[in-house]
Design an enzyme around this catalytic site. Structure first.
Site, short mmCIF file in Angstrom:
data_model
loop_
_atom_site.label_atom_id
_atom_site.label_comp_id
_atom_site.label_asym_id
_atom_site.label_seq_id
_atom_site.Cartn_x
_atom_site.Cartn_y
_atom_site.Cartn_z
N ALA A 1 -50.88 24.25 -23.42
CA ALA A 1 -50.57 25.18 -22.36
C ALA A 1 -51.44 26.35 -22.02
O ALA A 1 -51.89 26.71 -23.24
CB ALA A 1 -49.05 25.73 -22.16
N GLY B 1 -49.10 21.48 -25.82
CA GLY B 1 -48.88 20.61 -24.54
C GLY B 1 -49.83 19.68 -24.51
O GLY B 1 -49.61 18.56 -23.73
N GLU C 1 -48.44 16.81 -26.80
CA GLU C 1 -47.18 16.50 -26.03
C GLU C 1 -47.39 15.60 -24.85
O GLU C 1 -46.81 14.28 -24.50
CB GLU C 1 -46.42 17.73 -25.44
CG GLU C 1 -45.94 18.46 -26.81
CD GLU C 1 -45.07 19.84 -26.20
OE1 GLU C 1 -45.79 20.54 -25.71
OE2 GLU C 1 -43.92 20.03 -26.64
N GLU D 1 -47.92 25.71 -31.80
CA GLU D 1 -46.75 26.82 -31.26
C GLU D 1 -46.42 27.81 -32.25
O GLU D 1 -46.15 29.03 -31.63
CB GLU D 1 -45.90 26.30 -30.38
CG GLU D 1 -46.14 25.45 -29.10
CD GLU D 1 -46.51 24.04 -29.24
OE1 GLU D 1 -46.68 23.61 -30.54
OE2 GLU D 1 -46.71 23.18 -28.10
#
Ligand code: HXC
Length: 262
Positions: free
Chosen positions: A69, A113, A116, A136
């Protein structure tokens, strides 16, 4: 929709073609901001709704599938900002609505992300330079798009804990050994292999493809008993299709099947 952060293309010689989505924010290592995720969602749904498309490939650059992200866009968010913007859930789950097979062709970094998104795809092909991780923890947060749930299911608890608690990356070979990726492909041949895989799938019957995907996701997301029951119902129902008759007749007659439902 005019795309700024992705590129789309359709390729293929046979009746059913393959849709390619390329994540394209090269300066930010394909960091996933709202705009990119909105565009990715729109492109996925458009290909899914297009009767001429069989499979969808999602890829990035040779350096990065996606480095996570967009940290710059998240850095100053407060709790309520994140919650109000529906941050994370707003557009990160769109890929789960797609009924057609989605192949992730991952080269370079697939972090946070990015990892993911790869895990939300159905088949993950990794270039030999691919690196996966959920860093993260190093940012003082936790994964927000399913990483703590899908990673243990994909690689088991011990390795998932190792990755999630240290934030370390793993290379393509470790990822393949652990079951996070389907196959490793030399970087130069990554997209060709993804298209070849898509072509194999595109030649088969659409109902059994879509239902197989649904059933594997059932296995991934639910208990054994309900999964086995769902599988049996689908198995029986496919005996009502022309594709079942054609597939079995063709096998017995030693010829190639001509599936009707593509
Ligand atoms: C914003 C990013 C970025 C990111 C890289 N960049 N990753 N910008 N968000 N996630 C930018 C850098 O700031 C830099 O911009 C440029 O891309 C090149 O990156 P470098 O760090 O200079 O490259 P390199 O040294 O090769 O290192 C590559 C890297 C590193 C290992 C991928 O950039 C990195 O660790 N990135 C962060 C990875 C991460 O923590 N991801 C998880 C994010 S949180 P400038 O302007 O300096 O050139 C997350 C939560 C998901 O994903 C929640 C779901 C919603």
């Amino acid at each position: 929709m005019d795309y700024e952060c992705i590129m789309t293309e359709v390729r293929g010689e046979s009746a059913l073609k393959t849709g390619l989505i390329t994540l394209n924010r090269p300066k930010q290592m394909n960091a996933l901001n709202d705009r990119l995720m909105d565009e990715l969602g729109a492109a996925l749904l458009a290909f899914d709704a297009d009767d001429g498309i069989g499979c969808i490939i999602v890829t990035g650059s040779e350096k990065a599938f996606a480095a996570g992200a967009d940290i710059a866009a998240m850095a100053t968010l407060g709790h309520m900002d994140a919650w109000k913007a529906g941050y994370i859930s707003r557009n990160w789950e769109t890929i789960r609505q797609v009924k057609k097979p989605v192949i992730a062709a991952v080269a370079g970094f697939a972090l946070g992300g990015g990892c993911e998104v790869a895990m939300m795809c159905d088949i993950v092909l990794a270039a030999d330079n691919a690196k996966f991780g959920q860093p993260e923890i190093k940012l003082g947060i936790v994964p927000g798009a399913g990483g703590t749930q899908r990673l243990p299911r994909a690689v088991g608890k011990a390795k998932a804990m190792d990755m999630l608690l240290t934030g370390r990356m793993m290379g393509a070979e470790e990822a393949e050994r652990a079951g996070l990726v389907s196959r490793i492909v030399p970087l130069a041949g990554l997209l060709d292999e993804a298209f070849a895989t898509a072509e194999l799938i595109n030649a088969l019957g659409a109902p059994s493809i879509a239902l197989t995907k649904e059933l594997v996701n059932e296995a991934f997301e639910s208990g054994l008993s309900s999964g086995v029951k769902a599988e049996r119902r689908v198995f029986h129902s496919l005996f009502g299709t022309e594709d079942q008759r054609e597939g079995m007749d063709a096998f017995l007659a030693k010829r190639k099947p001509a599936f009707k439902h593509r």
